[in-house]
Design an enzyme around this catalytic site. Structure first.
Site, PDB file in Angstrom:
ATOM      1  N   GLU A  55      -6.692  -4.929   9.754  1.00 39.40           N
ATOM      2  CA  GLU A  55      -5.726  -3.894  10.112  1.00 39.40           C
ATOM      3  C   GLU A  55      -6.196  -3.159  11.365  1.00 39.40           C
ATOM      4  O   GLU A  55      -6.985  -2.206  11.271  1.00 39.40           O
ATOM      5  CB  GLU A  55      -5.594  -2.880   8.970  1.00 39.40           C
ATOM      6  CG  GLU A  55      -5.049  -3.458   7.684  1.00 39.40           C
ATOM      7  CD  GLU A  55      -4.312  -2.394   6.881  1.00 39.40           C
ATOM      8  OE1 GLU A  55      -3.148  -2.614   6.561  1.00 39.40           O
ATOM      9  OE2 GLU A  55      -4.899  -1.336   6.611  1.00 39.40           O
ATOM     10  N   ASN A  59       0.860  -1.186   0.000  1.00 36.34           N
ATOM     11  CA  ASN A  59       0.000   0.000   0.000  1.00 36.34           C
ATOM     12  C   ASN A  59       0.895   1.234   0.000  1.00 36.34           C
ATOM     13  O   ASN A  59       1.403   1.643   1.042  1.00 36.34           O
ATOM     14  CB  ASN A  59      -0.904  -0.049   1.249  1.00 36.34           C
ATOM     15  CG  ASN A  59      -1.847   1.138   1.307  1.00 36.34           C
ATOM     16  OD1 ASN A  59      -1.893   1.952   0.389  1.00 36.34           O
ATOM     17  ND2 ASN A  59      -2.599   1.244   2.397  1.00 36.34           N
ATOM     18  N   TRP A  60       1.069   1.802  -1.193  1.00 35.82           N
ATOM     19  CA  TRP A  60       2.000   2.934  -1.337  1.00 35.82           C
ATOM     20  C   TRP A  60       1.414   4.250  -0.836  1.00 35.82           C
ATOM     21  O   TRP A  60       2.101   5.275  -0.835  1.00 35.82           O
ATOM     22  CB  TRP A  60       2.438   3.060  -2.802  1.00 35.82           C
ATOM     23  CG  TRP A  60       3.559   2.129  -3.179  1.00 35.82           C
ATOM     24  CD1 TRP A  60       4.177   1.214  -2.368  1.00 35.82           C
ATOM     25  CD2 TRP A  60       4.220   2.045  -4.457  1.00 35.82           C
ATOM     26  NE1 TRP A  60       5.164   0.553  -3.062  1.00 35.82           N
ATOM     27  CE2 TRP A  60       5.211   1.036  -4.347  1.00 35.82           C
ATOM     28  CE3 TRP A  60       4.059   2.689  -5.673  1.00 35.82           C
ATOM     29  CZ2 TRP A  60       6.046   0.697  -5.419  1.00 35.82           C
ATOM     30  CZ3 TRP A  60       4.884   2.345  -6.736  1.00 35.82           C
ATOM     31  CH2 TRP A  60       5.873   1.367  -6.606  1.00 35.82           C
ATOM     32  N   LYS A  61       0.151   4.238  -0.450  1.00 35.15           N
ATOM     33  CA  LYS A  61      -0.496   5.452   0.092  1.00 35.15           C
ATOM     34  C   LYS A  61      -0.104   6.684  -0.740  1.00 35.15           C
ATOM     35  O   LYS A  61      -0.131   6.618  -1.960  1.00 35.15           O
ATOM     36  CB  LYS A  61      -0.136   5.606   1.577  1.00 35.15           C
ATOM     37  CG  LYS A  61      -0.466   4.354   2.387  1.00 35.15           C
ATOM     38  CD  LYS A  61      -0.431   4.576   3.880  1.00 35.15           C
ATOM     39  CE  LYS A  61      -0.753   3.272   4.600  1.00 35.15           C
ATOM     40  NZ  LYS A  61      -0.928   3.422   6.023  1.00 35.15           N
ATOM     41  N   GLU A 104      -7.872   4.744   6.917  1.00 34.58           N
ATOM     42  CA  GLU A 104      -7.590   6.149   6.599  1.00 34.58           C
ATOM     43  C   GLU A 104      -8.705   6.740   5.735  1.00 34.58           C
ATOM     44  O   GLU A 104      -8.954   7.943   5.774  1.00 34.58           O
ATOM     45  CB  GLU A 104      -6.205   6.266   5.928  1.00 34.58           C
ATOM     46  CG  GLU A 104      -5.097   6.063   6.960  1.00 34.58           C
ATOM     47  CD  GLU A 104      -3.790   5.506   6.423  1.00 34.58           C
ATOM     48  OE1 GLU A 104      -3.596   5.473   5.199  1.00 34.58           O
ATOM     49  OE2 GLU A 104      -2.952   5.082   7.258  1.00 34.58           O
ATOM     50  N   HIS A 134     -10.255   1.098   3.843  1.00 40.79           N
ATOM     51  CA  HIS A 134      -9.047   1.326   4.644  1.00 40.79           C
ATOM     52  C   HIS A 134      -9.377   2.318   5.760  1.00 40.79           C
ATOM     53  O   HIS A 134     -10.158   3.258   5.551  1.00 40.79           O
ATOM     54  CB  HIS A 134      -7.915   1.866   3.760  1.00 40.79           C
ATOM     55  CG  HIS A 134      -6.596   1.884   4.469  1.00 40.79           C
ATOM     56  ND1 HIS A 134      -6.270   2.855   5.385  1.00 40.79           N
ATOM     57  CD2 HIS A 134      -5.556   1.029   4.432  1.00 40.79           C
ATOM     58  CE1 HIS A 134      -5.061   2.593   5.876  1.00 40.79           C
ATOM     59  NE2 HIS A 134      -4.602   1.486   5.311  1.00 40.79           N
ATOM     60  N   GLY A 193       0.745   2.758  10.925  1.00 37.48           N
ATOM     61  CA  GLY A 193       1.391   4.054  10.707  1.00 37.48           C
ATOM     62  C   GLY A 193       2.474   4.388  11.712  1.00 37.48           C
ATOM     63  O   GLY A 193       2.752   3.638  12.647  1.00 37.48           O
ATOM     64  N   GLY A 252       2.379  -1.006   4.505  1.00 39.74           N
ATOM     65  CA  GLY A 252       2.449   0.418   4.170  1.00 39.74           C
ATOM     66  C   GLY A 252       3.893   0.882   4.056  1.00 39.74           C
ATOM     67  O   GLY A 252       4.560   0.624   3.053  1.00 39.74           O
ATOM     68  N   SER A 277       2.149  -1.789  10.768  1.00 41.92           N
ATOM     69  CA  SER A 277       3.551  -1.814  11.217  1.00 41.92           C
ATOM     70  C   SER A 277       4.296  -3.104  10.880  1.00 41.92           C
ATOM     71  O   SER A 277       5.116  -3.571  11.669  1.00 41.92           O
ATOM     72  CB  SER A 277       3.641  -1.529  12.721  1.00 41.92           C
ATOM     73  OG  SER A 277       3.167  -0.224  12.996  1.00 41.92           O
TER      74      SER A 277
HETATM   75  P1  PGA Z   1       1.850   0.613   7.890  1.00 42.42           P
HETATM   76  O1  PGA Z   1       0.457   0.778   7.125  1.00 42.42           O
HETATM   77  O2  PGA Z   1       2.478  -0.663   7.395  1.00 42.42           O
HETATM   78  O3  PGA Z   1       2.645   1.812   7.494  1.00 42.42           O
HETATM   79  O4  PGA Z   1       1.543   0.577   9.360  1.00 42.42           O
HETATM   80  C1  PGA Z   1      -0.352  -0.324   6.816  1.00 42.42           C
HETATM   81  C2  PGA Z   1      -1.612   0.111   6.138  1.00 42.42           C
HETATM   82  O5  PGA Z   1      -2.183   1.143   6.529  1.00 42.42           O
HETATM   83  O6  PGA Z   1      -2.103  -0.536   5.193  1.00 42.42           O
END
Ligand code: PGA
Length: 260
Positions: free
Chosen positions: A169, A11-13, A100, A98, A175, A238, A217
């Protein structure tokens, strides 16, 4: 224990900003063909980079997913991207729900619509669920996960199970502000719980066929233990997915742990 093919979704966000950066990362990832063998690797870039990533992964086994989709099919929806548009650009999957996106206003009802749109366009759905915090006294997070799942699955038929992946998640583990990933034993318990709900909805065979991923994480130091001890089929990654070398090390760690 990994029972299905290991599935790793990057997930490159908004971390990867330009097509040059994306191409560079994908070039180095494609060099890791030995590491990628036996695993399914999917990259989820922002909408703006989808077609660059589709081009840069052509001829490889690396798949492409979008990070979100509109709940609407078409029409006057400024800024939205429809499931048909994603399909047309070459995405095969889409992340839906997700945390977010939920935090910026996506409701359970919208998520249901997004799933309907994605499935009817022929996209695989990666549905994210997860509690904001754990209730160590009463375990109310289980009811929370169940309600997110049941709401999202409500309109789905048994045949949809083959186009579905669940990404568990826990929000508290996602994050930079998170202290650490979840412990594998707690993940195992949650993964079994999710599986029960899937079986309840789709029936035994179809329910068990739905892959369950963990996200929050994950990095190369904990990936192996999470996959082997957590009863999950793969990971949604992420921060640690942006650098090809960390991603390759993470996949290698999962494969090594599965062989133990
Ligand atoms: P993270 O994000 O690996 O940076 O904690 C995971 C995600 O939100 O998909």
């Amino acid at each position: 224990m990994v029972k299905k093919k290991l599935l790793i979704i990057a997930n490159w966000k908004m971390y990867v900003a330009t097509s040059l950066e994306a191409r560079r990362a994908l070039q180095s990832l494609r060099k890791q063909s030995l590491v990628l063998r036996g695993a399914e690797m999917v990259i989820a870039p922002s909408f703006a980079l989808l077609s660059a990533v589709v081009d840069a992964t052509k001829g490889s086994k690396i798949g492409v997913a979008a990070q979100s989709v509109s709940p609407c099919a078409d029409g006057a929806h400024t800024g939205d991207v429809s499931a048909l548009m994603l399909k047309a650009v070459g995405a095969k999957s889409v992340i839906i729900g997700h945390s977010e996106r939920r935090a910026s206003g996506e409701t359970d009802a919208m998520i249901r619509e997004e799933i309907t749109q994605a499935l009817s366009a022929g996209l695989r759905v990666v549905l994210c669920v997860g509690e904001k915090e754990r209730d160590h006294d009463h375990g109310s997070h289980f009811a929370f996960i169940a309600s997110q799942l049941r709401s999202a699955l409500a309109d789905l038929a048994k045949s949809d199970a083959h186009h579905l992946v669940i990404a568990y998640e826990p929000v508290w583990a996602i994050g930079k502000s998170a202290n650490a990933a979840m412990a594998p034993a707690a993940l195992r318990e949650t993964s079994i719980f999710i599986k029960k709900i899937l079986v309840e909805h789709f029936g035994r065979e179809a329910g068990i066929s739905v892959p369950i991923l963990y996200g929050g994480s994950v990095d190369e130091t904990n990936a192996g233990a999470l996959v082997s001890g957590g009863e999950v089929d793969g990971l949604l990654v992420g921060r640690a997915s942006v650098k090809a070398s960390s991603l390759a090390a993470l996949i290698q760690a999962c494969k090594a742990a599965a062989q133990k």
